[in-house]
Design an enzyme around this catalytic site. Structure first.
Site, PDB file in Angstrom:
ATOM      1  CB  ILE A 156      -0.967  -0.017   1.189  1.00  0.00           C
ATOM      2  CG1 ILE A 156      -2.027  -1.104   0.977  1.00  0.00           C
ATOM      3  CG2 ILE A 156      -1.636   1.346   1.379  1.00  0.00           C
ATOM      4  CD1 ILE A 156      -2.971  -1.287   2.147  1.00  0.00           C
ATOM      5  NE  ARG A 177       7.076  -4.935  11.588  1.00  0.00           N
ATOM      6  CZ  ARG A 177       5.875  -4.808  11.032  1.00  0.00           C
ATOM      7  NH1 ARG A 177       5.773  -4.668   9.728  1.00  0.00           N
ATOM      8  NH2 ARG A 177       4.778  -4.784  11.777  1.00  0.00           N
ATOM      9  NE  ARG A 180      11.181  -2.951   1.123  1.00  0.00           N
ATOM     10  CZ  ARG A 180      10.342  -2.687   2.100  1.00  0.00           C
ATOM     11  NH1 ARG A 180      10.718  -2.886   3.366  1.00  0.00           N
ATOM     12  NH2 ARG A 180       9.126  -2.223   1.845  1.00  0.00           N
ATOM     13  NE  ARG A 236      -6.695  -2.647  10.617  1.00  0.00           N
ATOM     14  CZ  ARG A 236      -6.887  -2.751   9.308  1.00  0.00           C
ATOM     15  NH1 ARG A 236      -6.818  -1.661   8.541  1.00  0.00           N
ATOM     16  NH2 ARG A 236      -7.147  -3.929   8.757  1.00  0.00           N
ATOM     17  CG  ASP A 259     -10.171   5.606   5.918  1.00  0.00           C
ATOM     18  OD1 ASP A 259     -11.334   6.059   5.769  1.00  0.00           O
ATOM     19  OD2 ASP A 259      -9.862   4.435   5.647  1.00  0.00           O
ATOM     20  CG  HIS A 283     -11.697   1.587   8.468  1.00  0.00           C
ATOM     21  ND1 HIS A 283     -11.309   0.863   9.571  1.00  0.00           N
ATOM     22  CD2 HIS A 283     -10.920   1.146   7.447  1.00  0.00           C
ATOM     23  CE1 HIS A 283     -10.352   0.021   9.231  1.00  0.00           C
ATOM     24  NE2 HIS A 283     -10.098   0.174   7.932  1.00  0.00           N
TER      25      HIS A 283
END
Length: 324
Positions: A156, A177, A180, A236, A259, A283
């Site tokens: 996303i 996390r 890269r 979230r 959202d 949401h």
């Protein structure tokens, strides 16, 4: 598949509306019903693949899990799987949990851009003025020439960046996390967030919710954001400390477009509804016209792989395996 293996597949979409479902499985329709109390379509103990109902309350989505003693696969129709990972103790060892990577990227990225543009350009104020039949011109910031920080650069996050490019932003910084390199450039690790936050005009959250990201956006995180910066959350609600965000919004130092919220649904009377500088959508990152055809393609592919004993896509974890 063994002839004695469980063959029931619980689908939240009527099976006769999904073209191309593989033979060799018994398809049962169950979406929880309007109130979440819909009778089960069969014996949960015979369910091999459980496709989790979409846009239902958590209590509905997880209700059958404890009785699904022969379950092999849980397939969500969401990118996030935090509602299921919270109930892993209900599952026997060896159950594969798969998410819906590929289903929601386009819709969620669209909404992230829509919220960003609406918040920056003052669209909520224009709508309120229209309701009052008032013509109020104003000067608002553009997205062009802004520095944008994407926190959570998975599928996303990458889709959001793809849609940012035509808007002539000055820079996109990426955080995940682990460090890269992508085709668009370096992805920084979370440990570098403190140095990146003060440079960002817009911070977009698209990270999964887990114990490492719950409360990630706390008072210290927000304090490092530059004056006048915009926080956009399509991840979230619990990724953000609501109390800390309210404190910043009340001063007018930051603005936000959300959202998702914590709590969710946001109850009537909650101070976040009327905090200055906040735009809230309920949401709706995923539920668009793009959802159903992508969800059906995912299910046909995954169930075909299951029948043919091929590796499943988008396996987040297998219960009973270290780290699950």
């Amino acid at each position: 598949m063994s002839i004695d293996a469980p063959r029931d597949v619980w689908l939240p979409i009527p099976p006769d509306e999904i073209d191309g479902l593989p033979e060799g499985l018994d398809y049962l329709f169950w979406d929880g019903g309007e109130g979440g109390d819909q009778a089960y379509p069969g014996d949960p103990a015979r369910c091999a693949v459980y496709v989790v109902p979409y846009m239902k309350r958590q209590q509905v989505r997880v209700r059958p899990l404890r009785e699904m003693r022969n379950l092999r696969v849980v397939q969500t129709l969401t990118a996030g799987v935090d509602d299921i990972t919270a109930r892993l103790s209900d599952l026997a060892p060896g159950v594969r949990l798969c998410n819906a990577r590929g289903v929601h990227e386009a819709s969620t990225a669209e909404l992230a851009l829509a919220l960003t543009l609406a918040a920056l350009r003052g669209i909520p104020g224009f709508v309120r003025a229209q309701d009052r039949e008032q013509w109020r011109s104003a000067f608002h910031p553009a997205l062009a020439d802004k520095n944008v920080l994407i926190v959570g650069h998975g599928a996303i996050g990458a889709a959001i960046e793809d849609r940012l490019v035509p808007f002539e932003v000055a820079r996109v910084a990426r955080v995940a996390r682990s460090q890269r390199t992508t085709a668009r450039g370096l992805v920084h690790p979370f440990t570098e967030l403190p140095a990146l936050l003060p440079e960002a005009d817009v911070v977009i959250l698209s990270t999964p919710l887990d114990e490492t990201t719950r409360g990630l956006v706390d008072g210290a995180f927000l304090a490092r954001m530059k004056d006048g910066a915009l926080l956009v959350n399509v991840a979230r609600g619990p990724v953000v400390d609501t109390k800390a965000l309210l404190a910043e919004l009340e001063t007018g130092r930051l603005t936000a477009a959300l959202d998702v919220t914590d709590p969710e649904p946001l109850p009537q009377g909650h101070p976040l509804w009327h905090a200055p500088g906040v735009l809230i959508s309920p949401h709706v990152g995923g539920p668009t016209s793009a959802f159903l055809p992508r969800a059906k393609r995912l299910l046909v592919d995954q169930l075909g792989r299951y029948v043919n004993q091929e590796p499943l896509r988008h396996v987040i974890l297998t219960t009973g395996v270290a780290g699950a």
